[in-house]
Scaffold this motif. Structure first.
Motif, short mmCIF file in Angstrom:
data_model
loop_
_atom_site.label_atom_id
_atom_site.label_comp_id
_atom_site.label_asym_id
_atom_site.label_seq_id
_atom_site.Cartn_x
_atom_site.Cartn_y
_atom_site.Cartn_z
N SER A 122 0.85 -1.19 0.00
CA SER A 122 0.00 0.00 0.00
C SER A 122 0.89 1.24 0.00
CB SER A 122 -0.91 0.00 1.22
OG SER A 122 -0.11 0.02 2.39
N PHE B 240 1.91 8.14 -2.74
CA PHE B 240 0.90 8.30 -3.78
C PHE B 240 1.18 9.55 -4.60
CE2 PHE B 240 -3.34 9.72 -5.29
CZ PHE B 240 -3.50 8.72 -6.22
N HIS C 245 -1.26 -3.40 -11.62
CA HIS C 245 -1.50 -2.19 -10.85
C HIS C 245 -0.20 -1.81 -10.17
CE1 HIS C 245 -1.57 -4.69 -7.21
NE2 HIS C 245 -2.34 -5.52 -7.91
N GLN D 147 0.81 -1.07 -6.52
CA GLN D 147 0.38 -1.12 -5.13
C GLN D 147 -1.12 -0.83 -5.01
OE1 GLN D 147 3.01 1.39 -2.86
NE2 GLN D 147 4.66 -0.10 -2.97
N PHE D 148 -1.89 -1.47 -5.87
CA PHE D 148 -3.33 -1.38 -5.95
C PHE D 148 -3.84 -0.05 -6.50
CE2 PHE D 148 -2.62 -4.75 -2.84
CZ PHE D 148 -3.32 -5.76 -3.47
N TYR D 149 -2.95 0.84 -6.91
CA TYR D 149 -3.33 2.06 -7.60
C TYR D 149 -3.23 1.83 -9.11
CZ TYR D 149 -3.33 4.59 -3.22
OH TYR D 149 -3.63 5.02 -1.96
N CYS D 150 -4.10 2.47 -9.87
CA CYS D 150 -4.13 2.31 -11.32
C CYS D 150 -2.82 2.79 -11.93
CB CYS D 150 -5.27 3.14 -11.92
SG CYS D 150 -6.88 2.92 -11.14
N ARG E 89 -7.92 3.57 -7.72
CA ARG E 89 -7.52 2.29 -7.13
C ARG E 89 -8.25 1.14 -7.82
NH1 ARG E 89 -4.86 1.97 -2.09
NH2 ARG E 89 -5.78 -0.08 -1.81
N CYS F 239 -10.29 0.97 -12.00
CA CYS F 239 -9.48 1.55 -13.08
C CYS F 239 -10.14 1.25 -14.43
CB CYS F 239 -8.08 0.94 -13.07
SG CYS F 239 -7.27 0.97 -11.46
#
Length: 193
Positions: free
Chosen positions: A35, A41, A87, A89-92, A143, A147
């Motif tokens: 994360s 981020f 992805h 870390q689970f972000y697009c 996230r 996406c």
């Protein structure tokens, strides 16, 4: 720069593309778990965040296309990015390239002519032949699994970075950093905010 063979012809035909490569480094970022803090981020949005080193297994899983699936499906990217779990870390991820070629053919590119792809990317290698590609660009979402991507089918020369994977003692493709389409057009790359 070191140019030989067909690449020299390509360069003489398309000097603006090379200028584009020098002026705007292209990026591919991939992390599959963990994360992000707020600061990380923000780095992700700038394209400067940390990344997990790709492996042969991850490259095959996240970049190589299933030859049975039609490439012209407008939902290809949105579906495949989720299915292949691509992805950061689970972000697009903002942009991704799927290649329809064997892993072995892509790995051979690591032994082709190389060139500079800008400070952030460093040296990249180009394919000697055109490869079928689905180019994915993020249109909405932050996230996974929200996406959403545009999907555009392209055929052209791809630019990849490569690195040594010590545990298997091989040079492997690391990331796809861009492509030159067969029509000579450069796909538009998203700008970092």
């Amino acid at each position: 720069f070191l140019f030989t063979g067909n690449m020299g012809t390509l360069i003489n035909m398309l000097p603006l593309f090379l200028l584009f490569l020098l002026l705007k480094p292209l990026q591919f970022q991939l992390i599959t778990d963990g994360s992000l803090t707020d600061e990380e981020f923000e780095e992700h949005l700038d394209g400067t965040g940390p990344s997990r080193e790709p492996t042969k297994k991850l490259f095959k899983a996240h970049v190589i296309i299933d030859p049975e699936r039609p490439l012209h499906d407008p939902t290809y990217c949105s579906n495949e990015m989720k299915r292949k779990n691509v992805h950061r870390q689970f972000y697009c991820v903002k942009e991704h390239f799927f290649l329809q070629a064997s892993y072995e053919d892509i790995q051979k590119i690591c032994h082709n002519t190389f060139m500079s792809c800008g400070e952030e990317v460093g040296i990249c290698f180009t394919s000697e032949k055109k490869i079928e590609v689905v180019h994915c660009v993020l249109t909405s979402g932050i996230r996974m699994p929200n996406c959403e991507y545009t999907s555009s089918y392209e055929k052209g020369w791809v630019f990849i970075t490569c690195r040594w994977q010590n545990d298997i003692r091989e040079i492997i493709p690391e990331s796809v950093v861009g492509m030159l389409t067969s029509t000579g057009k450069v796909p538009s790359y998203p700008h970092h905010s």
